[in-house]
Design an enzyme around this catalytic site. Sequence first.
Site, PDB file in Angstrom:
ATOM      1  N   ASP A 102       2.374  11.687  11.771  1.00  0.00           N
ATOM      2  CA  ASP A 102       3.620  11.625  12.118  1.00  0.00           C
ATOM      3  C   ASP A 102       4.692  12.574  11.307  1.00  0.00           C
ATOM      4  O   ASP A 102       5.712  12.544  11.673  1.00  0.00           O
ATOM      5  CB  ASP A 102       4.328  10.133  11.900  1.00  0.00           C
ATOM      6  CG  ASP A 102       4.208   9.837  10.192  1.00  0.00           C
ATOM      7  OD1 ASP A 102       3.625  10.612   9.658  1.00  0.00           O
ATOM      8  OD2 ASP A 102       4.819   8.826  10.113  1.00  0.00           O
ATOM      9  N   SER A 103       3.859  13.635  10.864  1.00  0.00           N
ATOM     10  CA  SER A 103       4.536  14.828  10.385  1.00  0.00           C
ATOM     11  C   SER A 103       5.043  15.714  11.643  1.00  0.00           C
ATOM     12  O   SER A 103       5.565  16.507  11.479  1.00  0.00           O
ATOM     13  CB  SER A 103       3.602  15.904   9.496  1.00  0.00           C
ATOM     14  OG  SER A 103       2.227  15.851  10.030  1.00  0.00           O
ATOM     15  N   ASP A 123      -1.693   8.494  13.222  1.00  0.00           N
ATOM     16  CA  ASP A 123      -0.730   7.832  12.331  1.00  0.00           C
ATOM     17  C   ASP A 123      -0.052   6.480  13.197  1.00  0.00           C
ATOM     18  O   ASP A 123       0.370   6.816  14.556  1.00  0.00           O
ATOM     19  CB  ASP A 123       0.335   8.738  12.082  1.00  0.00           C
ATOM     20  CG  ASP A 123       0.189   8.977  10.694  1.00  0.00           C
ATOM     21  OD1 ASP A 123      -0.431   8.165   9.642  1.00  0.00           O
ATOM     22  OD2 ASP A 123       0.756  10.070  10.334  1.00  0.00           O
ATOM     23  N   LYS A 144      -4.081   5.611  10.899  1.00  0.00           N
ATOM     24  CA  LYS A 144      -3.647   5.613   9.625  1.00  0.00           C
ATOM     25  C   LYS A 144      -2.390   4.804   9.415  1.00  0.00           C
ATOM     26  O   LYS A 144      -1.422   4.906  10.372  1.00  0.00           O
ATOM     27  CB  LYS A 144      -3.682   7.011   9.205  1.00  0.00           C
ATOM     28  CG  LYS A 144      -2.971   6.909   7.693  1.00  0.00           C
ATOM     29  CD  LYS A 144      -3.141   8.693   7.286  1.00  0.00           C
ATOM     30  CE  LYS A 144      -2.358   9.421   7.678  1.00  0.00           C
ATOM     31  NZ  LYS A 144      -0.689   9.237   7.032  1.00  0.00           N
ATOM     32  N   GLU A 188       0.771   3.424   6.781  1.00  0.00           N
ATOM     33  CA  GLU A 188       1.474   3.642   5.437  1.00  0.00           C
ATOM     34  C   GLU A 188       2.217   2.150   5.148  1.00  0.00           C
ATOM     35  O   GLU A 188       3.046   1.874   5.175  1.00  0.00           O
ATOM     36  CB  GLU A 188       2.635   4.635   5.462  1.00  0.00           C
ATOM     37  CG  GLU A 188       2.345   5.879   5.731  1.00  0.00           C
ATOM     38  CD  GLU A 188       3.496   7.003   5.785  1.00  0.00           C
ATOM     39  OE1 GLU A 188       4.658   6.643   4.990  1.00  0.00           O
ATOM     40  OE2 GLU A 188       3.252   7.847   6.243  1.00  0.00           O
ATOM     41  N   GLU A 209      -1.276  10.641  -1.048  1.00  0.00           N
ATOM     42  CA  GLU A 209      -0.288  11.598  -1.278  1.00  0.00           C
ATOM     43  C   GLU A 209       0.426  11.824  -2.420  1.00  0.00           C
ATOM     44  O   GLU A 209       1.175  10.814  -2.984  1.00  0.00           O
ATOM     45  CB  GLU A 209       0.670  11.604  -0.038  1.00  0.00           C
ATOM     46  CG  GLU A 209       1.492  12.498   0.124  1.00  0.00           C
ATOM     47  CD  GLU A 209       2.383  12.852   1.585  1.00  0.00           C
ATOM     48  OE1 GLU A 209       1.856  11.923   2.586  1.00  0.00           O
ATOM     49  OE2 GLU A 209       3.290  13.569   1.756  1.00  0.00           O
TER      50      GLU A 209
HETATM   51  O1  KIV Z   1       1.681  12.860   9.095  1.00  0.00           O
HETATM   52  C1  KIV Z   1       1.041  13.442   8.022  1.00  0.00           C
HETATM   53  O2  KIV Z   1       0.808  14.619   8.587  1.00  0.00           O
HETATM   54  C2  KIV Z   1       0.299  12.947   7.175  1.00  0.00           C
HETATM   55  C3  KIV Z   1      -0.242  13.830   6.250  1.00  0.00           C
HETATM   56  C4  KIV Z   1       0.708  14.151   5.146  1.00  0.00           C
HETATM   57  C5  KIV Z   1      -1.531  13.255   5.423  1.00  0.00           C
HETATM   58  O3  KIV Z   1       0.440  11.706   6.961  1.00  0.00           O
END
Ligand code: KIV
Length: 257
Positions: free
Chosen positions: A45-46, A84, A113, A115, A182
């Site tokens: 989600d970056s 994500d 993934k 959080e 992280e």
């Molecule tokens: O969203 C992302 O790019 C991430 C990385 C920082 C691991 O979660």
Amino acid sequence: MIKKNLKYILSLKKNNVVITSVTSYDASFAKLADECGVDIILVGDSLGEVIKGAKNTHSVTVDEICYHTKNVSKGIKQAYLISDMPKNSFSTKRQALANAIKITKKGLADMIKIESTPKQLEIVKHLIKNKIKVCGHIGIQPQKISNKKLYRKIGTTARETESLIRDALMLQDSGVKLIVAECIDSGCAEKIRNILKIPLIGIGSGRKCDGQIRVIYDIFNISFNGRPGFMKDQESHKNPLKDFLMSYLKSMKNNTN
Ligand code: KIV
């Protein structure tokens, strides 16, 4: 070419081989990373920052993750693909499962993934019970922080270290197969890695993790919001893509390309 599966990724930790991982958001960068032999590609989600030009990851939607994951999947022949779960996409078991199914079925991700907080462990377990492969994310969780200036190293005290170890073990016991760490103190990350049976993949968490993950635009130093502090002294190239483009544009101007 054989596509890497979860069994292969897990075998890397057992054999003490570093797991390599980068983010990608489109087919071309995914193809580049894939051809370089990267083990895992993450549609992070970056993308909120590097693709949408926002100051954080918070505005990213499930539809955007699906769109980018589908595009990335076209560039992959061998890498394992993780995407994500964006902020607010896993507030209840039902919502989390519907969104995870969308990302894995529509987007074609091999794993999601998340959080999650320790309080959301039941949601994580629910996904796993329903055959979704899950990667955890501990340490700094960008979905909980709107201002990047507030990022700091976690795990510098005994109390924080204990709490991170507890979180990591709870995720592992729930059936999570990988964990991203992280901005965790390198000594603390090493302790967690040694305790876990599953791989710990670090970003800004020192060299003693089982693997490393980077935002691909940070590697090329072209990220919209700049490169994170922990990368500044690590990479020798200043801005390889910019240098290349500048010289290409110069030859265009001179009609020599
Ligand atoms: O969203 C992302 O790019 C991430 C990385 C920082 C691991 O979660």
